[in-house]
Structure formats: structure tokens, C-alpha cells
Design a protein around this motif. Structure first.
Motif, PDB file in Angstrom:
ATOM      1  N   THR A   8      -5.552  -8.161   8.172  1.00  0.00           N
ATOM      2  CA  THR A   8      -5.891  -8.740   6.871  1.00  0.00           C
ATOM      3  C   THR A   8      -6.563 -10.100   7.035  1.00  0.00           C
ATOM      4  O   THR A   8      -6.382 -10.783   8.042  1.00  0.00           O
ATOM      5  CB  THR A   8      -4.630  -8.889   5.997  1.00  0.00           C
ATOM      6  N   SER A  39      -5.071 -14.901  -5.487  1.00  0.00           N
ATOM      7  CA  SER A  39      -4.342 -15.101  -4.246  1.00  0.00           C
ATOM      8  C   SER A  39      -5.097 -16.151  -3.452  1.00  0.00           C
ATOM      9  O   SER A  39      -6.186 -15.884  -2.942  1.00  0.00           O
ATOM     10  CB  SER A  39      -4.270 -13.794  -3.459  1.00  0.00           C
ATOM     11  N   LYS A  83      -6.718 -16.015   0.291  1.00  0.00           N
ATOM     12  CA  LYS A  83      -8.072 -15.612   0.692  1.00  0.00           C
ATOM     13  C   LYS A  83      -8.987 -16.841   0.546  1.00  0.00           C
ATOM     14  O   LYS A  83      -8.995 -17.711   1.390  1.00  0.00           O
ATOM     15  CB  LYS A  83      -8.565 -14.445  -0.171  1.00  0.00           C
TER      16      LYS A  83
HETATM   17  N1  F0G Z   1      -5.996  -8.657  -5.322  1.00  0.00           N
HETATM   18  C1  F0G Z   1      -6.790  -8.396  -4.267  1.00  0.00           C
HETATM   19  C2  F0G Z   1      -8.220  -7.987  -4.482  1.00  0.00           C
HETATM   20  C3  F0G Z   1      -6.289  -8.526  -2.968  1.00  0.00           C
HETATM   21  O1  F0G Z   1      -7.086  -8.278  -1.934  1.00  0.00           O
HETATM   22  C4  F0G Z   1      -4.939  -8.924  -2.791  1.00  0.00           C
HETATM   23  C5  F0G Z   1      -4.370  -9.032  -1.461  1.00  0.00           C
HETATM   24  C6  F0G Z   1      -4.156  -9.191  -3.913  1.00  0.00           C
HETATM   25  C7  F0G Z   1      -4.732  -9.043  -5.163  1.00  0.00           C
HETATM   26  C8  F0G Z   1      -2.726  -9.610  -3.813  1.00  0.00           C
HETATM   27  O2  F0G Z   1      -2.596 -10.899  -3.298  1.00  0.00           O
HETATM   28  O3  F0G Z   1      -1.394 -10.630  -1.106  1.00  0.00           O
HETATM   29  O4  F0G Z   1      -1.464 -12.818  -2.291  1.00  0.00           O
HETATM   30  O5  F0G Z   1      -0.093 -10.981  -3.181  1.00  0.00           O
HETATM   31  N2  F0G Z   1      -4.924  -8.525  -0.451  1.00  0.00           N
HETATM   32  C9  F0G Z   1      -4.452  -8.602   0.916  1.00  0.00           C
HETATM   33  C10 F0G Z   1      -5.353  -7.755   1.774  1.00  0.00           C
HETATM   34  C11 F0G Z   1      -3.003  -8.351   1.115  1.00  0.00           C
HETATM   35  O6  F0G Z   1      -4.990  -7.513   2.926  1.00  0.00           O
HETATM   36  O7  F0G Z   1      -6.430  -7.359   1.310  1.00  0.00           O
HETATM   37  P1  F0G Z   1      -1.327 -11.345  -2.428  1.00  0.00           P
END
Ligand code: F0G
Length: 466
Positions: free
Chosen positions: A49, A254, A257
Motif C-alpha cells: 500500500t 485519509s 495518502k
Molecule cells: N478511500 C480510498 C480511495 C482509499 O484508498 C482508502 C485507503 C480509504 C478510503 C480508507 O482510508 O485506510 O485511512 O482508513 N486505502 C488504502 C489502500 C488502505 O491501500 O489503498 P484509511
């Protein structure tokens, strides 16, 4: 093309641990062929990730020391709020410990049985939080977004015709919020155009429906707009970001990122009543309104990270370094989702291992082979993550079978990326010998995190091993 260099130098390093092929065979078996269950010390290059895996800057680390750890009214909260408001323009900014906590709060308030929440493509936790509330999560990607080999500028766009059909068919009263995920992670990290953000916003508002962005990778999305959308070539990325948010009534975020931090997030909105309700849930489940489950110093790091992520030399390097990996793989003939997205390269498992049917999880087969061959950890985004069962218990496969090679921000150098490209190409050259897996255990929701697999045949031969 001229070389774009990393716009930073390295002050602190973390040792990598090399394993042997036979060690990895033992470790992967002990992890039930699910790399989520590996110890990270046993991983050489971790592409699981891009979330929370960022290398923070010296300025962020020093901002941590300056955190004001007051329970209520922390100076660090006000600094965080000021930066987030400057970028998003939203009236209410509610910190959370990560993105899914913001989702949980939002959907526990606006979701529920009988409700429908559309998105270009819901991320897995977004979908899960909607479904846990009893509501239905609907994906409305545009048709191009579902064809991995097709090159287009904004494959993350929502299909606005399908959106209008859904609203008219179901009635706007059943749709409490329309979402748009920038960039579209599940659809290949593909960007959404400003025109599409504007169009979705106009449709939502014409029917009196609030419009929220899932803003995790807003800066990468904005840089794509600058590079690809006519009229934005000379607009500063920060202004593009501000325009993107100006069409929305709120967002989930989040910060793991594009906040360039290891944990954190927020829920933001303009609606006073919804904000009051959200803060009440926050206090019960996350913490007081001026820290939301975070150490206050984390808010300092986010504030600084949000400033750094808007640096265009950083964003140019970021998009270019992901494309560099994609280009190297394409040179080796490896089928990938084209063009490369903002945070990851996605292998197209259907074309990579066409002899493995969806019921035998082709993406998971590649994930296992990459670990066995080169100690690289990746994640399946296909029928393991999104498969469902029909009434007869048969697998309903996901629309795409992908393997994501997510690139942590500011962590790996060009030679790490060269190593990845070589290793993936070698596994591709061995593809005929790869075989699939069956699921031995799965949880009722988000099964990919804890599922246990059994190989059906040889996962990858040691003969060509590293
Ligand atoms: N929305 C999107 C588009 C995401 O990519 C993620 C997390 C979340 C919401 C949730 O956020 O992890 O802070 O609770 N994506 C990570 C990934 C886990 O590996 O793509 P979070």
C-alpha cells in the motif's frame, strides 16, 4: 525525455532484510498464502500500500516536536484546521484517526437500509462502511475505466448518464450523498477530470443531493488535471485543488495518502446540522473534536504534509516515478492498466495469466509468485477483494482482476524500482507455470485481509529464482 530526479535527499535510512527463496516458501506457507499475514521484516520491497507508508520530511518530524498535546483546543488542531480549510474551503473540519473512521461516521449518519450511495468506484472500506450501515454501494465508472489496455486521460471519471438514470430510477430521496473518489484507486489509480467533478456536482445539486469527495489522493489527481486537461496547463496545483473542492459539499479523507503522514484523516462538510451530529459520534467513538483519535502532534505533521504535497516538483516526480515503472514493465511485455495511475502500477492479471480462471484467483497467484520470486509484497484487487457469491454459492467475479504495485511516497529510489521491474518481468516470463489458489477460510466482510488460501498447483518454480 529529461530525467526528473527525486526532489529530496536522504537523511535517515532503514535497513532492508534479504531472505532466501526457501525462507520465503516457508514464510508464505505460514502466512496461508496471504501476504497481509506476512511479517514486514520478511518483505524486501513492500508495495502492499501507499497508505501510511510515506517517509516524512525533516520539517514534519520537527513539527511533531512542536505538537501541543492539550486534550481540548490544541494549537496543533487550529493549525491543522487552517491548512485544511485553506485547501478545501469547508466550514467544518473534523479530525479522525484515518479515512475509514470518517467514512464510518458519515455513513452511520446518512446511510441505513433502503439508501443508495453511488461513487465512480467505492474503495473497499467505503463500500464496507456503507454496507454495514444497511445501505447499498453502487459503482458507476465510465466504460473506458473498465478496459485496462485502453489509454485515456481520465479513466477515473464517473458515468454521468448512469448517475442520472440511477437518480431517476430510484428517486433522489433514496440517495443521501453522491461520492467521487479522486483518484479512483480501485479503478487503477486513474484521475477524474475537473469537467467530470463539475458535472457530477451539477447533477447532484439539481436533485438536491449533497456531493462529497473521497479525497485521499486529491493532489495527485490535481496534478493529472494540470498535465492533461485543457485550460489548466498554467494554473497552480493549489488553485486546481481549491477548485476541485469548491464543487463539493464535503469530503472524507485519509491523510495517510496525500497528507504525507503515517496516520490521520478527516471528515469535512458545510452542513451545520450534519457536522453537529458527526461531532457527537466522533466524541463517542474517536475522541474530542480537536483531536479525533490522533495525537495532537500528528495534526502538525498533517498540516506540514499538506503544504509539501502541493509542491509541483514533488508531484511531477511522483507521477513520473510511477510511470517509469509502468514503462519498464511495458517494455518487458507485461500487461498493465494503462496509462499508469498516480500512486500505483496495476498488473492486468486476466492477460498476465489467462490460463487461471477467476475462481482460482489469478491476481492472488501473481501476488504469491512475486513474493516467492523476489520478496516483493503486492495486493490483489480483483475477485479476492471484491468477489461475491450468488444464491447457489458460486463466485460472482469482480469486473477486473488486478494486482496493485502501490508505491509508498518518498521511500524507494530508482534502483529499487529497477529491481521491481526486472523481477515482475521475470515472473511474467515464467507465467505459463503459475497456477491458482482456493480459499480455505474467509471472513464475512473485507475477506482479503485475513483470508487463508491453498495452492492448487505449483505457485512459482524456484528454478528461475533470485
Ligand atoms: N478511500 C480510498 C480511495 C482509499 O484508498 C482508502 C485507503 C480509504 C478510503 C480508507 O482510508 O485506510 O485511512 O482508513 N486505502 C488504502 C489502500 C488502505 O491501500 O489503498 P484509511
Amino acid at each position: 525525455m529529461k530525467t526528473i530526479i527525486e526532489p529530496f535527499k536522504i537523511k535517515m535510512v532503514e535497513q532492508l532484510r534479504f531472505t532466501t527463496r526457501s525462507e520465503r516458501e516457508r514464510l508464505l506457507e505460514a502466512a496461508s498464502y496471504n501476504p497481509f499475514l506476512l511479517h514486514s521484516d520478511d518483505v524486501l520491497i513492500d508495495l502492499l500500500t501507499d497508505s501510511g507508508t510515506t517517509a516524512m520530511s525533516a520539517k514534519q518530524w520537527s513539527a511533531l516536536m512542536d505538537g501541543d498535546e492539550a486534550y481540548a483546543g490544541s494549537r496543533s488542531y487550529y493549525r491543522f484546521e487552517e491548512v485544511v480549510r485553506d485547501i478545501t474551503g469547508f466550514k467544518h473540519i473534523i479530525p479522525t484517526h484515518q479515512g475509514r473512521a470518517a467514512e464510518k461516521i458519515l455513513f452511520s449518519l446518512v446511510g441505513g437500509p433502503g439508501r443508495i450511495i453511488p461513487n465512480n468506484t467505492h474503495f473497499d472500506t467505503t463500500r464496507a462502511n456503507i454496507e454495514v450501515s444497511g445501505a447499498q454501494a453502487i459503482d458507476l465508472p465510465n466504460a473506458l475505466g473498465l478496459v485496462p489496455e485502453m489509454v485515456a486521460d481520465f479513466k477515473g471519471n464517473m458515468d454521468t448518464e448512469l448517475l442520472e438514470e440511477l437518480i431517476l430510477g430510484e428517486g433522489p430521496g433514496r440517495i443521501p450523498v453522491i461520492m467521487l473518489t479522486v483518484t479512483n484507486n480501485t479503478g487503477g489509480g486513474q484521475p477524474v477530470s475537473m469537467a467530470n467533478i463539475r458535472a457530477v456536482s451539477e447533477i447532484a445539486h439539481a436533485y438536491g443531493i449533497p456531493f462529497f469527495l473521497d479525497a485521499c489522493r486529491f493532489a495527485e489527481n490535481a496534478m493529472f488535471i494540470k498535465l492533461r486537461e485543457p485550460g489548466y496547463e498554467s494554473v497552480p496545483v493549489k488553485s486546481i485543488v481549491q477548485e476541485m473542492f469548491s464543487y463539493a459539499d464535503g469530503c472524507t479523507m485519509s491523510a495517510k495518502k496525500d497528507g504525507l503522514v503515517n496516520t490521520g484523516g478527516w471528515l469535512a462538510m458545510n452542513d451545520d446540522t450534519l457536522a453537529m451530529q458527526a461531532r457527537n459520534v466522533l466524541i463517542v467513538t474517536e475522541g474530542f473534536t480537536t483531536y479525533g483519535g490522533l495525537a495532537r502532534r500528528d495534526l502538525e505533521a498533517i498540516a506540514r504534509g499538506l503544504e509539501e504535497v502541493l509542491d509541483e516538483s514533488y508531484l511531477a516526480y511522483r507521477l513520473r516515478s510511477v510511470q517509469y515503472l509502468g514503462d519498464a514493465l511495458e517494455l518487458g511485455g507485461v500487461p498493465i492498466v494503462r496509462p499508469t495511475g498516480g500512486h500505483a502500477v496495476y498488473l492486468d492479471a486476466k492477460r498476465f495469466v489467462p490460463h487461471i480462471p477467476p475462481e482460482e484467483y489469478p491476481g492472488q497467484a501473481i501476488v504469491c509468485a512475486l513474493y516467492l520470486h523476489a520478496g516483493i509484497r503486492t495486493v490483489e484487487i480483483g475477485s479476492v477483494m471484491f468477489g461475491k457469491y450468488d444464491a447457489a454459492g458460486r463466485l460472482v467475479p469482480a469486473s477486473m482482476e488486478l494486482v496493485r504495485l502501490a508505491i509508498p511516497r518518498r521511500v524507494y529510489t530508482q534502483s529499487h524500482i529497477d529491481y521491481i521491474a526486472e523481477a515482475v518481468t521475470e515472473v511474467y516470463n515464467d507465467r505459463a507455470m503459475l497456477s491458482g489458489l482456493s480459499i480455505a477460510y474467509e471472513a464475512p466482510v473485507l475477506r482479503h485481509f485475513t483470508a487463508q488460501f491453498e495452492p492448487i498447483g505449483v505457485l512459482h518454480s524456484a528454478a528461475s529464482g533470485r
